[in-house]
Each structure stands twice: as C-alpha cells, then as structure tokens.
Design a protein around this motif. Structure first.
Motif, PDB file in Angstrom:
ATOM      1  N   ILE B 162       0.755  -1.279   0.129  1.00  0.00           N
ATOM      2  CA  ILE B 162       0.046  -0.117   0.061  1.00  0.00           C
ATOM      3  C   ILE B 162       0.856   1.390  -0.049  1.00  0.00           C
ATOM      4  O   ILE B 162       0.706   2.130  -0.763  1.00  0.00           O
ATOM      5  N   LEU B 206     -11.313   6.684   8.184  1.00  0.00           N
ATOM      6  CA  LEU B 206     -11.603   6.657   7.099  1.00  0.00           C
ATOM      7  C   LEU B 206     -10.560   6.196   6.032  1.00  0.00           C
ATOM      8  O   LEU B 206     -10.565   5.729   5.078  1.00  0.00           O
ATOM      9  N   PHE B 207      -9.198   6.764   6.321  1.00  0.00           N
ATOM     10  CA  PHE B 207      -8.139   6.570   5.570  1.00  0.00           C
ATOM     11  C   PHE B 207      -7.782   5.013   5.565  1.00  0.00           C
ATOM     12  O   PHE B 207      -7.568   4.377   4.590  1.00  0.00           O
ATOM     13  N   ASP B 210     -10.194   3.308   3.492  1.00  0.00           N
ATOM     14  CA  ASP B 210     -10.131   3.669   1.853  1.00  0.00           C
ATOM     15  C   ASP B 210      -9.095   3.052   1.649  1.00  0.00           C
ATOM     16  O   ASP B 210      -9.015   2.538   0.221  1.00  0.00           O
ATOM     17  N   PHE B 211      -7.992   2.600   2.370  1.00  0.00           N
ATOM     18  CA  PHE B 211      -6.615   2.260   1.699  1.00  0.00           C
ATOM     19  C   PHE B 211      -6.467   0.844   1.997  1.00  0.00           C
ATOM     20  O   PHE B 211      -5.721  -0.017   1.691  1.00  0.00           O
ATOM     21  N   THR B 214      -9.933  -1.717   1.797  1.00  0.00           N
ATOM     22  CA  THR B 214     -10.288  -2.150   0.387  1.00  0.00           C
ATOM     23  C   THR B 214      -9.579  -3.274  -0.366  1.00  0.00           C
ATOM     24  O   THR B 214     -10.195  -3.663  -1.205  1.00  0.00           O
ATOM     25  N   GLN B 215      -8.464  -3.423   0.661  1.00  0.00           N
ATOM     26  CA  GLN B 215      -7.663  -4.581  -0.073  1.00  0.00           C
ATOM     27  C   GLN B 215      -8.285  -5.967   0.016  1.00  0.00           C
ATOM     28  O   GLN B 215      -7.866  -7.084  -0.604  1.00  0.00           O
TER      29      GLN B 215
END
Lengths: 193, 322
Positions: B162, B206-207, B210-211, B214-215
């Motif tokens: 990431i 949220l970070f 979202d990152f 989502t994986q």
C-alpha cells in the motif's frame, strides 16, 4: 500487433491498489516539463508554461510540477506514476493546446499506457452465472432412480425407420378405411399367405 | 592495387602540406559511434548491476512540494512538519548522527523527530479499526477468521505494498535506498498516526477503510484464512450453533474405478443440505463439502455480496478505541 510488440510488457487493464473503491487517487505523482528558452521547437511549451501551467498546478495540487530549461534541446514531457512507471513524451513543435491535451492524458491514466500491450480487447463483468460445468450440472431427475443396465439409456438416440417399418405403416394406412377387419387380423392373414 | 592506393595517399598528403591549414567539415559515416558504444557497454558490464538511484538525488526535486502533494493526493490535511516526522525512520536519525561524528563534530545536535511514537499509535489504531470493520462486515465469521483477515491486512507485505502505491518510497528518509519493506510499513502506520493528530480519529478510520480495508475486495477469503481441518471445524460450529448432527451422503458419482472418477458428496444436517463438494475420492469430496458448508454458514461464499466500503465507525466503538 506487429512483431515489434512481441517483447512489449503485456497485461490486463487493472486499477492499482483498488483505486476508486475507497477514494480516487490521481496516479500521476510528478511531471517534468523540459524545454529550451530560445529554440523554435519549444515555442508551444513556452506558451503553455506562460499561460496555463499555473492553472494546471492549482487544479491538481496532488501532482508535483517541475520545469527544467535546457539549452538547445527539444521540449519533453516526463510523467512519473505511483506504480513506478515513467513516461517520456517528445513535444517537438507541439503547440500549447497539444501539450495541455498530452498533460491531460498523463493525468488521467494510471501508468504508462503506451508501454503495455493489452492481452484481450474485451472484458466480461460476470464471467459465468451458473459456474463451471460438472457431470452433475443440469442432469435429468430420472437419472437418479434409474437401474443399470437400462434398455432406454442403451438405445441410440437416432434410430431411423427401416424399410419394413415404412411398408407396414403404409399398409396400415391403406387398411384404415376397411372397418370390417382389424389391421392386425389382416396382417396375420398376409403372413399366413 | 594497394601500391596504387598508397601512391595516391602520398600524393594527397603532399597536396595537404602545400595547402593552408583549414578546418573543413566533411559528411561521412561516423565510424567512431559503434566502437564508443561498445566500449561504454563493456565498462558498464565490468561495473556489474548498479543500485537504483534515489529520485531525491535528481536536480528537479523539491521535498517540501512532494510532501504537500502527498497530502493533497490522498485528500488529507497534514501538518508538513509532522508528516516529515512520519517519514523519518529512526535509522535515518542514527545515520545522520554517525555522519556528523565522522565529520569531526563531537557534540552532535541532530534534532530530527523520528516516526517511532507515531507508528506505534498508528499500529494500535489500524489494528482496532480494521478489526472493527471486519467484524462489522463478517458478522458470522468466528474470531479465528477475523484474526486471520486482520493479520493479512496488517502484514508487512500488504502495508508496504500500500505504501509503495501511495508514493512513499521516494519520500521516505531511511538509511538505505530502496527502503526495506519494514520501513515502508512502519511509515504507513506513522502516516495513520499523523492523520489522527492532524484531523481526528474519524478521518484516520476513513483513511484505513479506504486504503487498507479495500484490499479485501474480491479476494479469495479461504486462501487468506487457510482452514486446516474443515470437518472438525464444521462439527464444532454445528455444535455451537445447534445445527444438528452432520451426515455426509453420496449424491452422485461418475467414472467409478477409473482414473477420472468424480464423487459428489452432500452434507446434511436435520435433513437439510448445508454443503456440497466434488472430489476424486469420497474423503476429498467430504472435505470440500465441509469447506462449502463453512462458507455458507460464515457468509463468505465466492459469490457473496460486495463489502460495504462506505461504512462509518459507531460512536461507542470510537469511544472504546480512544
């Protein structure tokens, strides 16, 4: 695709890091504009830098813009992407509109698209609805209770009518009008003859 | 013939000697190009494979602009000093101190903040948030499974993957280039810690969502969570959830006693089909059927609904994390 593309890196279009599912991240991380201050071939690049570059940088704060003047060398756009790709674009004699279009292209793609040969030109969202075929898919329910060896199942699917069968059928049709004797009786008589 | 050529050359030389020395240009085949390239290649080969050059060594490099763009790219507001601290590895500070000592400075006064504390805080936050998100998304999966998914998402390999795709490789201040996977992972966790300090815990969640979360999108969940003995686990799960006794039944076979035999086994509990599977023999088919039944029970089928990546933290969980 010609032979020169055989050794080009090949692949499928993929969004890096599931981009767009959470939030969208512009994949162009920095762009370098190289140009000459007095050569004619850099004229469009100079005009672009004078008129549009500041607006571009303001609209895209996530892209670092470097401007690099070089004496008597051709104008060049170099984009660097988050996946490590670096794309080099020659902008010789390009006017400022061309350059803003190329820059727009760099901004909207997620890697150096010109260095990737697409393996397939089509895409399927749902590859199969019922899953892979197995010997048990869509099997007739009678097959569950049948005992083997089975006469019905052993018969070939396409048995054609033989000549004898055709004759017998014709004969039956002839005799249908004659109601005095049943067809089977007539057949018996004929056989006796 | 050669004698003739030689005499011609001597004649030409004589002519040249009589003329005034003028620099005149000629257009000809450049016979020096290929030998020069060959020599350069030979020297390059002699040097061996070279390490990749860090981008920060180029003339066109502005670290502050890069830091600013990093925040804007991720749509986050950062304090740049703090962000730089998040990118500074402890090993880099040590390297700077050693460098000053080597230069002869006895009292080294390196005042660079490193990312140790930020990354510790980030690691705690990431663990809590990922766990909360996963338990919300997979309500029927037991703790073992949630642990396996969390370990997968927070493994060094995944975090460094990431981090590289967020463009952190070039920004990282580490003692060597390219930075190690561990440094990248620590640095990403430190960035999470920085977001919490700059914009609050909600934004940090949220970070992470979202990152990191989502994986999990479109992954084969059974590949991440390798169940060693699915039959035993199915038995335990059925006991816990009162689903009844498991009864495996052969519901189809073909090609018996051949190399290509296939068996279709169904698992029944309380006369209800709970899972089915294929295999080259009955034991394998039962194992596959158990996995299938577990998938059904846990709600992690191959064709499950996509995860909700718009979820927010509940206030009570937010308070528990803080």
């Amino acid at each position: 695709m010609s032979n020169s593309h055989l050794f080009l890196k090949s692949g499928f279009p993929r969004a890096p890091l599931q981009n767009g599912i959470g939030r969208y991240v512009c994949q162009l991380q920095r762009v370098t504009l190289k140009f000459c201050k007095n050569h004619g071939s850099s004229r469009g690049m100079r005009e672009f830098i004078e008129n549009h570059l500041v607006d571009f940088a303001k609209e895209n704060p996530g892209v670092v813009v470097y401007v690099k003047p070089r004496r008597h060398r051709g104008p060049v756009l170099v984009g660097e992407y988050l996946n490590g790709d670096r794309e080099w674009l020659n902008c010789r004699n390009a006017n400022k509109d061309d350059i803003s279009k190329w820059l727009q292209l760099l901004k909207t793609q997620n890697g150096s698209s010109s260095s990737l040969r697409l393996r397939k030109m089509w895409h399927t969202d749902v590859p199969s609805i019922q899953g892979p075929w197995t010997p048990f898919t869509l099997r007739a329910p009678e097959a569950n209770v049948a005992t083997y060896p089975n006469a019905d199942a052993s018969r070939p699917l396409d048995v054609e009518q033989s000549a004898t069968d055709k004759l017998i059928e014709l004969f039956k049709q002839q005799r249908l009008a004659d109601k005095n004797k049943s067809t089977d009786e007539v057949l018996e008589e004929k056989r006796a003859e | 013939m050669s004698l003739f050529r030689l005499s011609l050359r001597i004649l030409n030389q004589n002519k040249g000697l009589t003329r005034l020395p003028v620099l005149d240009q000629t257009r000809c085949f450049k016979r020096w190009v290929a030998p020069t390239l060959r020599e350069l290649r030979r020297r390059q080969k002699k040097l061996g494979p070279q390490l990749p050059q860090p981008r920060s060594g180029f003339i066109e490099w502005n670290y502050r602009a890069e830091l600013f763009a990093f925040g804007k790219r991720l749509h986050e507001e950062f304090d740049l000093e703090m962000l730089q601290a998040a990118f500074t590895q402890p090993s880099y500070v040590q390297k700077e101190q050693v460098r000053q000592r080597d230069l002869g400075i006895v009292e080294t006064d390196v005042v660079i903040k490193d990312n140790y504390e930020l990354s510790e805080r980030g690691a705690y936050l990431a663990n809590e948030c990922v766990r909360a998100y996963l338990s919300h998304s997979f309500p029927n999966v037991p703790v073992v499974g949630i642990n396996a998914f969390t370990d997968y998402l927070l493994s060094t390999g995944m975090l460094s993957h990431i981090a590289t795709h967020l463009g952190m490789t070039e920004l990282l201040l580490d003692d060597n280039y390219p930075p190690k996977q561990e440094s990248l992972a620590r640095s990403l966790l430190a960035v999470i810690g920085t977001i919490e300090q700059c914009s609050g815990q909600e934004q940090a969640f949220l970070f992470i969502r979202d990152f990191v979360c989502t994986q999990m999108n479109q992954r084969d969940l059974l590949e991440i969570w390798g169940i060693d003995d699915p039959e035993l686990m199915l038995k335990q799960v059925c006991e816990e959830r009162n689903l009844g006794e498991i009864e495996p039944r052969l519901i189809g076979d073909c090609g018996k006693n051949t190399l290509l035999s296939a068996y279709h086994v169904g698992l029944y509990a309380n006369k209800k089909l709970i899972g089915r599977g294929f295999g080259e023999d009955v034991a394998t088919a039962t194992k596959v059927a158990s996995l299938n039944a577990l998938q059904e029970i846990f709600g992690i089928q191959d064709n499950m609904r996509p995860l909700n990546f718009q979820a927010h933290l509940k206030p009570e969980i937010r308070n528990a994390i803080a």
